[in-house]
Write a protein that holds these residues in place. Structure first.
Motif, short mmCIF file in Angstrom:
data_model
loop_
_atom_site.label_atom_id
_atom_site.label_comp_id
_atom_site.label_asym_id
_atom_site.label_seq_id
_atom_site.Cartn_x
_atom_site.Cartn_y
_atom_site.Cartn_z
N UNK A 234 0.09 -1.24 0.62
CA UNK A 234 -0.06 0.23 0.16
C UNK A 234 1.20 1.39 -0.29
N UNK A 235 2.46 1.72 0.69
CA UNK A 235 3.01 2.16 0.91
C UNK A 235 3.39 2.64 -0.62
N UNK A 236 3.90 2.02 -1.33
CA UNK A 236 3.87 2.03 -2.78
C UNK A 236 3.07 2.35 -3.63
N UNK A 237 2.24 1.82 -3.86
CA UNK A 237 1.47 1.53 -4.77
C UNK A 237 0.42 3.66 -4.43
N UNK A 238 0.40 3.83 -2.88
CA UNK A 238 0.26 5.59 -3.50
C UNK A 238 0.33 5.88 -3.55
N UNK A 239 1.67 5.90 -4.76
CA UNK A 239 2.05 7.15 -5.91
C UNK A 239 1.44 6.36 -7.13
N UNK A 240 0.66 5.38 -7.37
CA UNK A 240 0.15 4.71 -8.79
C UNK A 240 -0.40 6.22 -9.30
N UNK A 241 -0.37 6.10 -10.40
CA UNK A 241 -0.95 6.34 -11.64
C UNK A 241 -0.88 8.01 -11.38
N UNK A 242 0.04 8.18 -10.50
CA UNK A 242 0.55 10.01 -10.27
C UNK A 242 1.39 10.72 -10.86
N UNK A 243 1.74 12.05 -11.07
CA UNK A 243 2.21 12.89 -12.08
C UNK A 243 3.16 13.30 -10.89
N UNK A 244 3.97 12.93 -9.98
CA UNK A 244 4.58 13.60 -9.23
C UNK A 244 5.62 15.14 -9.21
N UNK A 245 4.49 15.93 -8.61
CA UNK A 245 5.11 17.57 -8.90
C UNK A 245 6.50 17.58 -8.45
N UNK A 246 7.22 17.18 -7.38
CA UNK A 246 8.26 17.62 -6.86
C UNK A 246 8.95 16.38 -6.14
N UNK A 247 10.25 15.95 -6.56
CA UNK A 247 10.71 14.83 -6.05
C UNK A 247 12.06 15.80 -5.80
N UNK A 248 12.42 16.71 -5.64
CA UNK A 248 13.79 17.18 -5.29
C UNK A 248 14.08 16.40 -4.12
N UNK A 249 13.34 16.10 -3.50
CA UNK A 249 13.87 15.28 -1.85
C UNK A 249 12.87 13.80 -1.91
N UNK A 250 13.91 12.45 -1.86
CA UNK A 250 12.83 11.74 -2.09
C UNK A 250 11.43 12.03 -0.74
N UNK A 251 10.39 11.14 -1.85
CA UNK A 251 8.90 10.58 -0.64
C UNK A 251 9.59 9.38 0.34
N UNK A 252 9.55 9.63 1.09
CA UNK A 252 9.91 9.10 2.20
C UNK A 252 8.85 8.36 3.60
N UNK A 253 8.07 6.99 3.41
CA UNK A 253 6.44 6.59 4.02
C UNK A 253 7.98 5.22 4.74
N UNK A 254 7.02 5.29 6.30
CA UNK A 254 7.17 4.17 6.76
C UNK A 254 6.12 3.55 7.39
N UNK A 255 6.06 2.97 7.86
CA UNK A 255 4.09 1.85 8.31
C UNK A 255 4.77 0.48 9.28
N UNK A 256 4.06 0.60 10.41
CA UNK A 256 4.13 -0.69 11.49
C UNK A 256 2.92 -1.32 11.00
N UNK A 257 2.66 -2.73 10.20
CA UNK A 257 1.74 -2.81 10.13
C UNK A 257 1.81 -4.56 10.41
N UNK A 258 0.76 -5.05 10.53
CA UNK A 258 0.44 -7.08 10.07
C UNK A 258 0.72 -6.78 8.84
#
Length: 426
Positions: A234-258
């Motif tokens: 889900x974290x990676x697919x959260x940007x599916x289909x998007x044209x990301x406007x600004x990646x000067x800094x990477x998007x960094x996401x974290x989650x604790x899940x089952x």
């Protein structure tokens, strides 16, 4: 997913890279399917264009009183309508076969990934920490765990093999580890904490290269959703289909899940203990970045995972995986293996992978390079920061005492409410 334009231009290089991963040459077949699909697409487009022209011409001929011409045009339109479905079906069939073939091919390895058949060919990059010396024979976690509240029998009674019921302070220690990892990744390492769904659709599993390759390794619900094998999905697919406007800094996401895995391919492996469970927890790290930043981001992500082990003072080693042991979607992977004195062996506790644009192509995640009109695919990375259950195992085995108790690592003290040691039941 692979770039068709690259395959057309570099068929031999593509097959050679696949061969490093043990795959048969397929470039010629891909190129032939692509050509057939494009030919069918062209035929359909030409037929549609001619049908539209002829349909307009019918009205003009009727208006001019030219019935013969109008009838001839009607006959032509009827013939086009009859023949078009054949080309439309040819286009669909070729596209479906091509997509299926491409979906089953692994990512191409980076140039610096070592060739090899299996884990025995992985390359050790570095070691950290000193292995503890014991004045007694250290035991495996499965042997000391039951007296500490690691209840394998109740887990099996409730759900079957590869499930465990944690009670008391060991359950609290498990929770403390997850909280500690999240705090490190968010407060120190710049990741944004997320709480994503753990049920996802086919598109999310396909986009993150879990389908069709790993369908048997995952659990599917009766309403055709999937229990996530890791929150990478889900974290990676959260940007599916998007044209990301600004990646000067990477998007960094974290989650604790089952997380849930059927472990279909691991029959007979790690049947004792807490190492390989159907249900487990993980703190996951995901990065979305510019192509030119992904190598550096891979190193950074791996260091973020290493920082957890170092804070817990758990000896580990970093391994560069060979082509035969690397995951399906990865172009380069580092595994972190923690030392387990009870087993007398290093065991994987984190895997950090750079997938390049492999996942981005499957889920159509893009950015627009500065000054250009065309978009380009982002790069995605994922890594464990860390697997919570395996970290609990590592703490148990490295911090065990002769009487069966386990000392709580100092870094976890703020999370344990004054508990400094897990004591075995009398």
């Amino acid at each position: 997913m692979h770039d068709i334009a690259y395959i057309r231009s570099n068929p031999q290089e593509f097959d050679a890279a696949l061969a490093r991963r043990g795959a048969e040459p397929v470039a010629d077949r891909i190129i032939a399917l692509d050509a057939h699909k494009r030919e069918a697409t062209t035929r359909v487009q030409q037929a549609q264009s001619r049908r539209n022209e002829a349909s307009k011409a019918i009205g003009q001929a009727m208006g001019q009183g030219n019935k013969d011409k109008a009838e001839a045009l009607k006959a032509e339109v009827a013939e086009i309508k009859t023949s078009m479905p054949e080309w439309e079906e040819a286009e669909r069939a070729a596209a479906a076969e091509l997509d299926h073939l491409l979906a089953t091919l692994p990512n191409l390895p980076a140039a610096d990934v070592p060739d090899g058949a299996d884990e025995s060919d992985n390359v050790e990059i570095a070691q950290w920490g000193e292995k503890r010396s014991f004045d007694f024979e250290p035991r495996e976690h499965a042997d000391i765990g039951p007296a500490l509240g690691m209840d394998f029998e109740t887990g099996t009674k409730l759900s079957g093999a590869r499930f465990t019921f944690l009670r008391g302070d060991i359950a609290r220690l498990h929770r403390a580890l997850a909280q500690f990892m999240l705090d490190k990744q968010t407060r120190e390492n710049g990741y944004t904490e997320c709480n994503p769904p753990v049920l996802v659709g086919d598109e999310a599993m396909y986009g993150t290269d879990k389908l069709p390759k790993f369908a048997e390794d995952s659990f599917r619900t009766t309403d055709d959703r999937w229990l996530v094998p890791t929150s990478e999905v889900p974290l990676t697919y959260s940007v599916a289909g998007d044209i990301l406007p600004d990646l000067a800094q990477p998007i960094r996401l974290t989650a604790h899940t089952l997380c849930f895995r059927s472990e279909a391919g691991s029959a007979g492996r790690d049947t004792r203990g807490f190492i390989r469970q159907h249900q487990f927890e993980k703190v996951e790290m995901v990065s979305i970045c510019l192509p030119e930043d992904s190598d550096a981001e891979h190193e950074r992500m791996t260091k973020c995972a290493e920082g957890i082990l170092e804070a817990l003072e758990l000896p580990y080693r970093r391994m560069l995986l060979c082509t035969g042991d690397m995951g399906f979607g990865a172009r380069k992977t580092y595994d972190l293996e923690v030392w387990l004195p009870g087993q007398g062996a290093y065991r994987e506790i984190s895997s950090c992978s750079n997938t390049g644009d492999f996942q981005a192509r499957r889920m159509n995640a893009r950015y627009r390079p500065e000054g250009e009109k065309k978009t380009a695919f982002v790069h995605t990375l994922n890594g464990s920061g860390l697997a919570v259950g395996r970290t609990l195992v590592a703490v148990m085995e490295n911090y065990q005492q002769a009487d069966g108790s386990v000392t709580v690592p100092e870094a976890l003290a703020p999370y344990m409410g004054g508990v400094t040691k897990l004591e075995p039941a009398a």
